[in-house]
Design an enzyme around this catalytic site. Structure first.
Site, PDB file in Angstrom:
ATOM      1  N   HIS A 177       0.863  -1.182   0.000  1.00  0.00           N
ATOM      2  CA  HIS A 177       0.000   0.000   0.000  1.00  0.00           C
ATOM      3  C   HIS A 177       0.901   1.234   0.000  1.00  0.00           C
ATOM      4  O   HIS A 177       2.069   1.170   0.424  1.00  0.00           O
ATOM      5  CB  HIS A 177      -0.888   0.016   1.234  1.00  0.00           C
ATOM      6  CG  HIS A 177      -1.958  -1.035   1.221  1.00  0.00           C
ATOM      7  ND1 HIS A 177      -3.038  -0.987   2.063  1.00  0.00           N
ATOM      8  CD2 HIS A 177      -2.116  -2.154   0.471  1.00  0.00           C
ATOM      9  CE1 HIS A 177      -3.820  -2.028   1.839  1.00  0.00           C
ATOM     10  NE2 HIS A 177      -3.270  -2.759   0.876  1.00  0.00           N
TER      11      HIS A 177
ATOM     12  N   GLU B 113       1.082   3.842   1.878  1.00  0.00           N
ATOM     13  CA  GLU B 113       1.638   4.212   3.188  1.00  0.00           C
ATOM     14  C   GLU B 113       2.808   3.318   3.572  1.00  0.00           C
ATOM     15  O   GLU B 113       3.844   3.796   4.050  1.00  0.00           O
ATOM     16  CB  GLU B 113       0.565   4.099   4.288  1.00  0.00           C
ATOM     17  CG  GLU B 113      -0.649   4.972   4.060  1.00  0.00           C
ATOM     18  CD  GLU B 113      -1.789   4.250   3.351  1.00  0.00           C
ATOM     19  OE1 GLU B 113      -2.934   4.650   3.554  1.00  0.00           O
ATOM     20  OE2 GLU B 113      -1.549   3.295   2.610  1.00  0.00           O
TER      21      GLU B 113
ATOM     22  N   CYS C 104      -6.023   1.922   6.035  1.00  0.00           N
ATOM     23  CA  CYS C 104      -6.655   0.674   6.471  1.00  0.00           C
ATOM     24  C   CYS C 104      -6.008   0.240   7.792  1.00  0.00           C
ATOM     25  O   CYS C 104      -5.081   0.884   8.285  1.00  0.00           O
ATOM     26  CB  CYS C 104      -6.466  -0.402   5.397  1.00  0.00           C
ATOM     27  SG  CYS C 104      -4.753  -0.958   5.212  1.00  0.00           S
TER      28      CYS C 104
ATOM     29  N   CYS D 176      -2.173  -0.367   7.486  1.00  0.00           N
ATOM     30  CA  CYS D 176      -1.396   0.867   7.357  1.00  0.00           C
ATOM     31  C   CYS D 176      -1.441   1.695   8.638  1.00  0.00           C
ATOM     32  O   CYS D 176      -0.433   2.288   9.032  1.00  0.00           O
ATOM     33  CB  CYS D 176      -1.879   1.668   6.160  1.00  0.00           C
ATOM     34  SG  CYS D 176      -1.537   0.810   4.590  1.00  0.00           S
TER      35      CYS D 176
END
Length: 161
Positions: free
Chosen positions: A65, A67, A95, A98
């Site tokens: 992801h 992040e 999420c 993260c």
């Protein structure tokens, strides 16, 4: 400015801060590569030290992801696992994975654009930073660049339907 739980919701009546503009550009790069348009930038003392976008499919890595990729870059750039004093700018509410990485990295401030009622874990879902077992709670500011980020996401998914 309105306050929701531990998230300060910001108005974007002024020009977007440069780190959020860079995160939106990263999100656009993700969309161009066929990935969900999420971008992240990490700054320290106003200097960009990492910038990344979503890439789980390209890298065959479900943890890639935006992040997580930015946190990995920043940790490598600083030569340490703790990113205290750093700010994370991301185009979508993190999420649970993260948000957990933000907590473990000891990010000082989290700025995000669009809320994610379905998959977010900051102001929605698990609300990770509100849990009693949370090791570190960053300052959280939501809604910065929300219209732009939400527009990128809507356009991306509209093209795929």
């Amino acid at each position: 400015m309105a306050k929701r739980a531990s998230v300060i919701v910001m108005s974007t009546r002024w020009p977007l801060p440069e780190p959020m503009r860079l995160a939106l550009a990263q999100a656009d790069a993700a969309a161009q590569a066929g990935a969900v348009p999420v971008g992240a930038v990490i700054t320290r003392d106003g200097t960009v030290i990492a910038a990344a976008h979503n890439g789980p499919r390209d890298s065959h890595d479900p943890t890639a992801h935006a992040e997580i990729c930015a946190i990995r870059q920043a940790a490598a750039a600083l030569g340490r696992d703790r990113l205290d004093g750093c700010d994370l700018w991301v185009t979508l509410e993190p999420c649970a994975m993260c948000a957990g990485a933000v907590m473990h990295a000891r990010i000082a401030r989290l700025y995000y654009a669009a809320s994610d009622p379905k998959g977010g874990a900051v102001e929605h879902g698990a609300r990770l930073f509100e849990q009693a077992t949370t090791l570190h709670r960053p300052e959280v500011y939501g809604g910065i660049g929300e219209a732009e980020a939400a527009g990128q996401l809507r356009a991306f998914f509209r093209e795929r339907r």
